[in-house]
Structures are given as structure tokens and as C-alpha cells.
Design a protein around this motif. Sequence first.
Motif, PDB file in Angstrom:
ATOM      1  N   SER A 103       0.847  -1.193   0.000  1.00 54.54           N
ATOM      2  CA  SER A 103       0.000   0.000   0.000  1.00 54.54           C
ATOM      3  C   SER A 103       0.882   1.243   0.000  1.00 54.54           C
ATOM      4  O   SER A 103       1.977   1.249   0.558  1.00 54.54           O
ATOM      5  N   LEU A 104       0.391   2.263  -0.637  1.00 52.32           N
ATOM      6  CA  LEU A 104       1.066   3.545  -0.735  1.00 52.32           C
ATOM      7  C   LEU A 104       0.062   4.594  -0.298  1.00 52.32           C
ATOM      8  O   LEU A 104      -1.033   4.675  -0.856  1.00 52.32           O
ATOM      9  N   GLU A 105       0.419   5.362   0.719  1.00 52.09           N
ATOM     10  CA  GLU A 105      -0.538   6.338   1.242  1.00 52.09           C
ATOM     11  C   GLU A 105       0.167   7.611   1.671  1.00 52.09           C
ATOM     12  O   GLU A 105       1.378   7.620   1.846  1.00 52.09           O
ATOM     13  N   GLY A 106      -0.617   8.675   1.818  1.00 49.07           N
ATOM     14  CA  GLY A 106      -0.093   9.963   2.247  1.00 49.07           C
ATOM     15  C   GLY A 106       0.122  10.886   1.062  1.00 49.07           C
ATOM     16  O   GLY A 106      -0.527  10.769   0.031  1.00 49.07           O
ATOM     17  N   ASP A 107       1.071  11.804   1.213  1.00 51.67           N
ATOM     18  CA  ASP A 107       1.431  12.751   0.159  1.00 51.67           C
ATOM     19  C   ASP A 107       2.363  12.033  -0.814  1.00 51.67           C
ATOM     20  O   ASP A 107       3.547  11.840  -0.536  1.00 51.67           O
ATOM     21  N   LEU A 108       1.841  11.627  -1.951  1.00 49.50           N
ATOM     22  CA  LEU A 108       2.598  10.807  -2.884  1.00 49.50           C
ATOM     23  C   LEU A 108       3.593  11.588  -3.741  1.00 49.50           C
ATOM     24  O   LEU A 108       4.395  10.986  -4.450  1.00 49.50           O
ATOM     25  N   HIS A 109       3.550  12.909  -3.686  1.00 48.60           N
ATOM     26  CA  HIS A 109       4.424  13.711  -4.545  1.00 48.60           C
ATOM     27  C   HIS A 109       5.901  13.364  -4.390  1.00 48.60           C
ATOM     28  O   HIS A 109       6.584  13.115  -5.392  1.00 48.60           O
ATOM     29  N   PRO A 110       6.474  13.338  -3.166  1.00 45.58           N
ATOM     30  CA  PRO A 110       7.906  13.011  -3.090  1.00 45.58           C
ATOM     31  C   PRO A 110       8.220  11.594  -3.581  1.00 45.58           C
ATOM     32  O   PRO A 110       9.263  11.365  -4.191  1.00 45.58           O
ATOM     33  N   PHE A 111       7.314  10.664  -3.360  1.00 43.21           N
ATOM     34  CA  PHE A 111       7.536   9.291  -3.821  1.00 43.21           C
ATOM     35  C   PHE A 111       7.518   9.231  -5.342  1.00 43.21           C
ATOM     36  O   PHE A 111       8.422   8.656  -5.955  1.00 43.21           O
ATOM     37  N   MET A 112       6.529   9.833  -5.961  1.00 43.02           N
ATOM     38  CA  MET A 112       6.412   9.775  -7.421  1.00 43.02           C
ATOM     39  C   MET A 112       7.483  10.632  -8.110  1.00 43.02           C
ATOM     40  O   MET A 112       7.969  10.264  -9.175  1.00 43.02           O
ATOM     41  N   ALA A 113       7.847  11.752  -7.513  1.00 44.71           N
ATOM     42  CA  ALA A 113       8.878  12.610  -8.105  1.00 44.71           C
ATOM     43  C   ALA A 113      10.252  11.929  -8.087  1.00 44.71           C
ATOM     44  O   ALA A 113      11.107  12.230  -8.913  1.00 44.71           O
TER      45      ALA A 113
END
Length: 134
Positions: A103-113
Motif C-alpha cells: 500500500s502507498l498512502e499519504g502525500d505521494l508527490h515526493p515518492f512519485m517525483a
Amino acid sequence: MTYTQEAIFEGFKAIPELLARDTALTARGRWLDVDCLLGPTTQPFHVAIRAGQIVDMTPAPVLMRSWRFAYRATPAAFPAYWQAMPPAGWHDVLALTKRGQASLEGDLHPFMAHLQYFKDLLALPRQSGFGGAS
């Protein structure tokens, strides 16, 4: 695939040292500063990353410690992901979420960037044969 909680825990504990030796991966994450939660659902880690280096990695839960995003996977997911040649569907952190194993949760911006950085970071234990890697 057989696995032990201890092997998974040891695999994660080795990540900061493995990262410190990987200058290319550190350079890829040089613009990344984030506090996140990574690891197995049974025992995730609070990870503080500054300029691509892990400066703190503490087993959760830590009272009142915040994180921007969390990536947690089942205990069976990491031994499969850490194999030298993972099976189809177990080869990628996003494939694991599609399978319902992560699962991936929270503010995904840093993860996707910094997606490739996190894919490679979480794959570092492959080099050491952790988690039943082949």
C-alpha cells in the motif's frame, strides 16, 4: 517462498549501509529531503532521507513521529521483490500495490517525483541475498 521476519528486518536494517556505498543512487536522490514510513506491514521503519542519504532509520511505531508518505508491503512481498530475478508481478514496487501486496498512502508527490530512487532503494537488499533472494 519461505521467509522469516528476522530476515526481512535485517534486510531493511542493511539498506542505509548499502545506500552509503551506492554513489550513483545517492546522487540520484541528492534533491530529496523527506521523512517517510517504509517496510513490511508488520514492522515498518521511520526513514529520514536528506540529500539522498538515510540519516535516520528507526523501527515504528515512534510516538508522535510524522511522515509524508508510507510504502508498506506484506512480509511475503519483500523476499519475492529481493530475488535476483523476481517473478512477474513481484518485480516492481508499483506492481506489488497492483497485486494488493503493498500500500502507498499519504502525500505521494515526493515518492512519485523520485520513483526510480525509491525503486532502487527498496531493491538494495537484492545485492546481499536477503529475504531468500536467489
